[in-house]
Design a protein around this motif. Structure first.
Motif, PDB file in Angstrom:
ATOM      1  N   UNK A 107       0.825  -1.206   0.000  1.00  0.00           N
ATOM      2  CA  UNK A 107       0.000   0.000   0.000  1.00  0.00           C
ATOM      3  C   UNK A 107       0.863   1.261   0.000  1.00  0.00           C
ATOM      4  N   UNK A 108       2.001   1.217   0.667  1.00  0.00           N
ATOM      5  CA  UNK A 108       2.919   2.362   0.644  1.00  0.00           C
ATOM      6  C   UNK A 108       3.409   2.636  -0.766  1.00  0.00           C
ATOM      7  N   UNK A 109       3.731   1.575  -1.494  1.00  0.00           N
ATOM      8  CA  UNK A 109       4.155   1.753  -2.887  1.00  0.00           C
ATOM      9  C   UNK A 109       3.006   2.282  -3.735  1.00  0.00           C
ATOM     10  N   UNK A 110       1.800   1.807  -3.478  1.00  0.00           N
ATOM     11  CA  UNK A 110       0.640   2.271  -4.247  1.00  0.00           C
ATOM     12  C   UNK A 110       0.406   3.769  -4.027  1.00  0.00           C
ATOM     13  N   UNK A 111       0.528   4.215  -2.785  1.00  0.00           N
ATOM     14  CA  UNK A 111       0.306   5.630  -2.473  1.00  0.00           C
ATOM     15  C   UNK A 111       1.281   6.511  -3.243  1.00  0.00           C
ATOM     16  N   UNK A 112       2.520   6.067  -3.375  1.00  0.00           N
ATOM     17  CA  UNK A 112       3.525   6.857  -4.095  1.00  0.00           C
ATOM     18  C   UNK A 112       3.190   7.031  -5.571  1.00  0.00           C
ATOM     19  N   UNK A 113       2.357   6.167  -6.115  1.00  0.00           N
ATOM     20  CA  UNK A 113       2.034   6.215  -7.539  1.00  0.00           C
ATOM     21  C   UNK A 113       0.877   7.158  -7.858  1.00  0.00           C
ATOM     22  N   UNK A 114       0.199   7.689  -6.827  1.00  0.00           N
ATOM     23  CA  UNK A 114      -0.983   8.521  -7.075  1.00  0.00           C
ATOM     24  C   UNK A 114      -0.848   9.853  -6.339  1.00  0.00           C
ATOM     25  N   UNK A 115       0.170  10.626  -6.744  1.00  0.00           N
ATOM     26  CA  UNK A 115       0.447  11.897  -6.090  1.00  0.00           C
ATOM     27  C   UNK A 115      -0.633  12.944  -6.354  1.00  0.00           C
ATOM     28  N   UNK A 116      -1.338  12.855  -7.479  1.00  0.00           N
ATOM     29  CA  UNK A 116      -2.314  13.885  -7.843  1.00  0.00           C
ATOM     30  C   UNK A 116      -3.723  13.560  -7.355  1.00  0.00           C
ATOM     31  N   UNK A 117      -3.905  12.460  -6.641  1.00  0.00           N
ATOM     32  CA  UNK A 117      -5.234  12.027  -6.213  1.00  0.00           C
ATOM     33  C   UNK A 117      -5.361  12.112  -4.692  1.00  0.00           C
ATOM     34  N   UNK A 118      -6.594  12.297  -4.253  1.00  0.00           N
ATOM     35  CA  UNK A 118      -6.867  12.256  -2.816  1.00  0.00           C
ATOM     36  C   UNK A 118      -7.004  10.794  -2.388  1.00  0.00           C
ATOM     37  N   UNK A 119      -6.375  10.458  -1.286  1.00  0.00           N
ATOM     38  CA  UNK A 119      -6.408   9.082  -0.783  1.00  0.00           C
ATOM     39  C   UNK A 119      -6.805   9.115   0.688  1.00  0.00           C
ATOM     40  N   UNK A 120      -7.709   8.221   1.052  1.00  0.00           N
ATOM     41  CA  UNK A 120      -8.115   8.070   2.442  1.00  0.00           C
ATOM     42  C   UNK A 120      -7.880   6.651   2.918  1.00  0.00           C
ATOM     43  N   UNK A 121      -7.882   6.463   4.236  1.00  0.00           N
ATOM     44  CA  UNK A 121      -7.560   5.162   4.813  1.00  0.00           C
ATOM     45  C   UNK A 121      -8.600   4.786   5.862  1.00  0.00           C
ATOM     46  N   UNK A 122      -9.154   3.579   5.709  1.00  0.00           N
ATOM     47  CA  UNK A 122     -10.109   3.017   6.670  1.00  0.00           C
ATOM     48  C   UNK A 122      -9.556   1.684   7.156  1.00  0.00           C
ATOM     49  N   UNK A 123      -9.553   1.471   8.450  1.00  0.00           N
ATOM     50  CA  UNK A 123      -9.165   0.175   9.008  1.00  0.00           C
ATOM     51  C   UNK A 123     -10.420  -0.469   9.598  1.00  0.00           C
ATOM     52  N   UNK A 124     -10.485  -1.795   9.529  1.00  0.00           N
ATOM     53  CA  UNK A 124     -11.698  -2.472   9.991  1.00  0.00           C
ATOM     54  C   UNK A 124     -11.374  -3.869  10.469  1.00  0.00           C
ATOM     55  N   UNK A 125     -12.249  -4.367  11.318  1.00  0.00           N
ATOM     56  CA  UNK A 125     -12.276  -5.770  11.748  1.00  0.00           C
ATOM     57  C   UNK A 125     -13.759  -6.087  11.956  1.00  0.00           C
TER      58      UNK A 125
END
Length: 323
Positions: A107-125
């Motif tokens: 996921x860290x690598x994925x985030x680096x590939x989308x610098x121009x987009x807004x990204x949010x994070x949800x954790x769940x169980x």
């Protein structure tokens, strides 16, 4: 004072070539003038002039920057929600070093590939919460991803519905300017697929109507693994070591029903690069203007002065050999 480009070997090579050629020209002129009892010292001020404007051209090439300016940047980005399973089964080591640590790294690598987009994070169980709202701040998001542990939420079985419902609530609460198309949204759900929740169909229907595309990533292996804990392994209701396995069926169905795709992250296969390509094909539908601070490149000033001195050099001639 900052520089857009560092002083490297191409610039140093150009300077040395200039000095070598000019010194050759000066020596040749001196030798031609000497037998005629003429002096070549008149070239001295030309040498200073040419060194000056050549140095100014070099400075302009390096891009001197001083101060900051605010510039509008128009982008056509999208929103990407990362939904990460943090149930105890994600500590299973069937994907080295563990399912969760491997998913975090990807996921860290994925985030680096989308610098121009807004990204949010949800954790769940068994429940879900937003660990990082939609943001352009990649460094802050990376910090959140790198600190995710399975003890963030109370121990319990995995339920996919709360995470999807939470994102849907965020989508419906986001105001949309009148007359503008909805902002493209993609969801990336990373889990081992073990879902102990109730019926997902109402949530899936609502997600389909929203226009968001759900991409699912199954983490684990069909053979599975025991779940380590302090002092041993997690046990089931019968007192035996619990074994967690990758369950791709639900993840595949979710992706198919929402126009997304299913990918796997196992000990033998890593399909995160395919996920990145799929997200790249989700085109942003709403242009927006962001204001960013950029260094003010002032190359024009040394360039203009260098051209002025170059013009002086061309207009003023010096006679070395006189009759």
């Amino acid at each position: 004072m900052n520089w857009a480009y560092p002083l490297g070997w191409p610039e140093l090579t150009a300077l040395l070539v200039f000095l070598f050629l000019y010194m050759g020209y000066a020596v040749r002129t001196w030798r031609l003038a000497a037998p005629l009892q003429q002096r070549g010292w008149r070239l001295a001020w030309k040498l200073v002039l040419r060194l000056t404007y050549f140095s100014l051209l070099l400075v302009a090439l390096l891009g001197p920057a001083y101060g900051l300016t605010q510039q509008p940047v128009r982008t056509a980005g999208k929103d990407v929600w990362l939904l990460l399973d943090v149930s105890r089964s994600m500590d299973a080591p069937d994907v080295s070093p563990t399912r969760l640590l491997k998913a975090r790294a990807e996921l860290s690598e994925l985030i680096n590939r989308f610098q121009a987009d807004r990204i949010g994070l949800v954790v769940f169980a068994a429940d879900a919460y937003v660990q990082c709202p939609l943001t352009y701040d990649q460094s802050a998001l990376q910090l959140f991803v790198n600190t995710i542990q399975t003890n963030l939420l109370p121990a319990g079985t995995t339920d996919l519905a709360p995470a999807l419902d939470l994102v849907l609530a965020r989508l419906s609460a986001t105001p949309q300017p009148a007359g503008s198309p909805p902002r493209a949204t993609a969801l990336v759900l990373v889990s081992d697929g073990e879902d102990f929740g109730e019926n997902l169909e109402p949530t899936v229907r609502q997600l389909t109507r929203s226009g968001a595309r759900l991409f699912t990533v199954g983490v684990g292996t069909p053979e599975g693994s025991r779940i380590p804990r302090k002092g041993g392994y997690v046990r089931d209701a019968n007192g035996r070591d619990a074994v967690t396995r990758l369950e791709p069926k639900t993840l595949r169905r979710l992706a198919e029903q929402t126009g997304g795709q299913y990918f796997e992250l196992t000990d033998q296969r890593n399909e995160f690069p395919l996920l990145v390509n799929a997200l790249n094909r989700v085109e942003g539908q709403a242009e927006q203007v962001r204001t960013v601070s950029v260094a003010d490149n002032r190359y024009r000033y040394p360039l203009a002065l260098a051209l002025l001195l170059l013009g002086v050099d061309i207009l003023l001639t010096v006679k070395i050999i006189r009759p």
